[in-house]
Design a protein around this motif. Structure first.
Motif, short mmCIF file in Angstrom:
data_model
loop_
_atom_site.label_atom_id
_atom_site.label_comp_id
_atom_site.label_asym_id
_atom_site.label_seq_id
_atom_site.Cartn_x
_atom_site.Cartn_y
_atom_site.Cartn_z
N MET A 88 11.20 19.13 20.54
CA MET A 88 11.38 17.46 19.74
C MET A 88 11.13 17.71 18.44
SD MET A 88 8.23 14.28 20.03
CE MET A 88 8.30 15.14 21.25
N ARG A 89 12.56 17.65 17.80
CA ARG A 89 12.03 17.38 16.02
C ARG A 89 12.85 16.08 16.12
NH1 ARG A 89 14.85 17.77 11.57
NH2 ARG A 89 14.52 19.47 10.34
N ASN A 90 12.04 15.56 14.59
CA ASN A 90 12.33 14.47 14.06
C ASN A 90 12.12 13.88 12.67
OD1 ASN A 90 13.53 11.82 13.66
ND2 ASN A 90 11.87 10.97 15.15
N GLN A 91 12.67 13.32 11.69
CA GLN A 91 11.65 12.98 10.85
C GLN A 91 12.15 11.52 10.01
OE1 GLN A 91 14.60 16.76 8.78
NE2 GLN A 91 14.96 15.26 7.43
N ALA A 92 11.26 11.48 9.02
CA ALA A 92 11.67 10.05 8.69
C ALA A 92 11.15 10.47 6.58
CB ALA A 92 10.96 8.76 8.93
N HIS A 93 11.20 9.57 5.61
CA HIS A 93 11.23 9.78 4.49
C HIS A 93 11.27 8.24 4.27
CE1 HIS A 93 12.29 11.19 0.21
NE2 HIS A 93 11.86 9.97 0.03
N LEU A 94 10.10 7.83 3.17
CA LEU A 94 9.78 6.92 3.11
C LEU A 94 9.16 6.90 1.62
CD1 LEU A 94 8.47 3.59 3.45
CD2 LEU A 94 6.39 4.17 4.29
N LYS A 95 9.83 5.49 0.43
CA LYS A 95 10.13 5.45 -0.57
C LYS A 95 9.01 4.65 -1.30
CE LYS A 95 12.62 7.31 -4.48
NZ LYS A 95 12.22 8.66 -4.59
N LEU A 96 7.64 4.81 -1.53
CA LEU A 96 6.75 3.29 -2.51
C LEU A 96 6.69 3.19 -3.40
CD1 LEU A 96 4.28 3.96 0.41
CD2 LEU A 96 5.82 2.26 0.42
N LEU A 97 6.63 2.05 -4.25
CA LEU A 97 5.73 2.05 -5.70
C LEU A 97 4.90 2.21 -5.71
CD1 LEU A 97 8.12 -1.26 -6.50
CD2 LEU A 97 8.11 1.49 -7.40
N SER A 98 4.35 2.71 -6.51
CA SER A 98 3.38 3.68 -6.56
C SER A 98 1.44 1.87 -7.18
CB SER A 98 2.37 3.79 -7.89
OG SER A 98 2.87 3.73 -9.04
N LYS A 99 1.82 1.25 -5.75
CA LYS A 99 0.57 -0.47 -5.61
C LYS A 99 -0.13 -0.56 -4.79
CE LYS A 99 4.51 -4.30 -6.88
NZ LYS A 99 4.13 -4.27 -7.24
N SER A 100 -1.12 -0.91 -4.85
CA SER A 100 -2.46 -0.37 -3.80
C SER A 100 -2.16 -1.16 -2.88
CB SER A 100 -3.52 -1.07 -4.35
OG SER A 100 -3.73 -2.40 -4.74
N SER A 101 -0.85 -2.29 -2.98
CA SER A 101 -0.37 -3.45 -1.55
C SER A 101 0.46 -2.32 -0.56
CB SER A 101 -0.04 -4.42 -2.06
OG SER A 101 1.06 -3.84 -2.51
N ASN A 102 0.69 -0.87 -1.49
CA ASN A 102 1.73 0.24 -0.09
C ASN A 102 1.07 0.85 0.71
OD1 ASN A 102 4.27 -1.62 -1.02
ND2 ASN A 102 4.54 -0.09 -2.15
N VAL A 103 -0.61 0.98 0.16
CA VAL A 103 -1.32 2.18 0.99
C VAL A 103 -1.42 1.81 2.85
CG1 VAL A 103 -3.65 2.80 1.20
CG2 VAL A 103 -3.12 2.89 -0.94
N GLY A 104 -1.11 -0.22 3.02
CA GLY A 104 -1.71 0.00 4.57
C GLY A 104 0.01 0.06 4.76
N LEU A 105 0.95 -0.33 3.64
CA LEU A 105 2.39 0.14 5.29
C LEU A 105 2.36 2.01 4.99
CD1 LEU A 105 5.79 -0.22 5.73
CD2 LEU A 105 5.81 -0.59 2.89
N ALA A 106 2.16 2.68 4.13
CA ALA A 106 2.01 3.44 4.55
C ALA A 106 1.03 4.26 5.51
CB ALA A 106 1.59 4.61 3.17
#
Length: 143
Positions: A1-19
């Motif tokens: 099995m192989r898969n990959q993804a990339h997520l780019k976030l702003l360094s805001k504490s509100s993005n911790v949950g999304l990550a």
């Protein structure tokens, strides 16, 4: 099995949950238990929070999260392009902190929850946290 993804976030504490949710959702493609998924979420939270607090202490920046599944292994790389770490060996010691109000256990949590963990950093260029985890049941099959 192989898969990959990339997520780019702003360094805001509100993005911790999304990550946390994004990486756990991606990781669920493997046969992790709910407890293992929680460990992954905590590790990702700690890595992203460190980027926000320490990587970009005076400004907003970007955080890249690369996720890859290769065979039965999950690799997550959290990268910031901030101030970097002067003494990587020092920050890897449990309870080391540069902020009195923090306990300094984030990297220790990452190390204990993941199967493999590396920290790479260069002053004024940023920091990479590389985390690897394999579902426990896959490890038991290989024994």
């Amino acid at each position: 099995m192989r898969n990959q993804a990339h997520l780019k976030l702003l360094s805001k504490s509100s993005n911790v949950g999304l990550a946390r949710v994004a990486v756990a959702t991606f990781a669920s493609e493997l046969d992790f238990t709910l407890n293992e998924l929680e460990e992954i979420k905590v590790a990702v939270s700690e890595a992203v929070t460190n980027c926000i607090i320490h990587g970009y202490p005076m400004k907003e920046g970007t955080i890249d999260i690369e996720m890859e599944i290769t065979g039965d292994k999950l690799t997550v790389i959290v990268t910031d392009y901030g101030v970097g770490i002067e003494d990587v060996e020092a920050v890897l010691r449990p309870s080391f902190t540069t902020k009195d109000e923090h306990m300094g256990l984030g990297l220790a949590f990452i190390d204990s929850f993941m199967d493999d963990f590396k920290l790479e950093s260069e002053l004024n260029k940023g920091t990479r946290v590389i985390m690897v985890k394999v579902p426990e049941r896959y490890k038991q099959v290989k024994k």
